[in-house]
Write a protein that holds these residues in place. Structure first.
Motif: not given
Lengths: 114, 112
Positions: A33, A35, A43, A45, A48, A56, A98-100, A103, B30-31, B33, B92, B94, B97-100, B102
Motif C-alpha cells: 500500500y 499512503y 495517512p 490511501f 494498493y 485499487d 490483503g483485507q483484515g 499493515q 466490519s473491523n 484497527q 477497512d 471488508g 481489499l485492505g485499504r485502510l 484512518f
C-alpha cells in the motif's frame, strides 16, 4: 527480520519536476500500500497492490501520480510535474495478505516541493 | 463517504494519569484497527478488533469495540512518557481489499 524500507528518506524537488519514491516491502508480503500523510492528519490511501497488479488505485489524486510493482516486490511511486501541494510524507505499508491483516509501515519519504 | 471521527484531537496528561481516545463512525464497521505513531515516526500496528463488544488488553492498554460496531476506544492506564505519540483508529470496508481509512488521530503528550 528486515521491515519495510523506503528510499529516499527525504526528497526536495522543484515545482514541475518528476520524482520517484521507492518501497521495499517485507519479504513474502503480497499486499503493498501507498499512503500520503500531511501534518496533523492520518495517512490517506493512494494505491494498493496485490502481487504485481494494482487492485485499487482509487486514492491517486490525479493522473500525475502513478505506481508500479513489476515483480510483485519492490514498488515505485512516480509523480510527474510536481506541485507544492504534493509536499507530504509518503508512506508505504505491506501486509502478508490483503483485507483484515495488519499493515507494516515503512519510515516514509518526506517530499518537499519548492 | 464513510469515515471515523476521533476525539479528542489532543490530550495532555501528567505521568500516571489515565488516557482514553474514542473513535466514532456513523455506520457499522466490519473491523477496527489501532495504530500508534511516535513523533517523527511511522504508524505501528497495535491491535485489530472484529467482534461486536470485543475487549482486548495489552498490558496497560485496553481496546474496546462497541456493541453496534460503530465506535471503539483505547484506554491507557497509568500513562508513562513512553506512551507519547499519536493514536489512530483505522478501518477497512471488508470488500475493498485492505485499504485502510484512518481517523485524524489523538495526539497524546505525557508530562513527567
Amino acid at each position: 527480520g528486515a521491515g519495510v524500507s523506503q528510499t529516499p528518506s527525504n526528497k526536495v524537488t522543484e515545482k514541475g519536476k518528476y520524482v520517484e519514491l521507492r518501497c521495499d516491502p517485507i519479504s513474502g508480503h503480497t499486499a503493498l500500500y501507498w499512503y500520503r500523510q500531511s501534518l496533523g492528519q492520518g495517512p490517506e490511501f493512494l494505491i494498493y497492490f496485490q502481487g504485481t497488479g494494482a487492485a485499487d488505485d482509487s486514492g491517486l489524486p490525479n493522473d500525475r501520480f502513478f505506481a508500479v510493482r513489476p515483480e510483485g516486490s519492490v514498488s515505485t511511486l512516480k509523480i510527474q510535474r510536481t506541485e507544492r501541494g504534493d509536499s507530504a510524507v509518503y508512506l508505504c505499508a505491506s501486509s502478508i495478505q490483503g483485507q483484515g491483516y495488519e499493515q507494516y509501515f515503512g519510515p516514509g519519504t518526506r517530499l518537499t516541493v519548492t | 463517504g464513510q469515515q471515523v471521527m476521533q476525539i479528542p484531537q489532543y490530550q495532555h496528561v501528567q505521568e500516571g494519569e489515565d488516557f482514553t481516545t474514542y473513535c466514532n463512525s456513523s455506520t457499522t464497521l466490519s473491523n477496527i484497527q489501532w495504530y500508534k505513531q511516535r513523533p517523527g515516526g511511522h504508524p505501528v500496528f497495535l491491535i485489530q478488533l472484529v467482534k461486536s463488544g470485543e475487549v482486548k488488553k495489552q498490558k496497560r492498554l485496553t481496546f474496546q469495540f462497541g456493541e453496534a460496531k460503530k465506535n471503539s476506544s483505547l484506554h491507557i492506564t497509568a500513562t508513562q512518557t513512553t506512551d507519547v505519540g499519536t493514536y489512530f483508529c483505522a478501518f477497512d470496508r471488508g470488500s475493498t481489499l485492505g485499504r485502510l481509512y484512518f481517523g485524524r488521530g489523538t495526539q497524546l503528550t505525557v508530562w513527567p
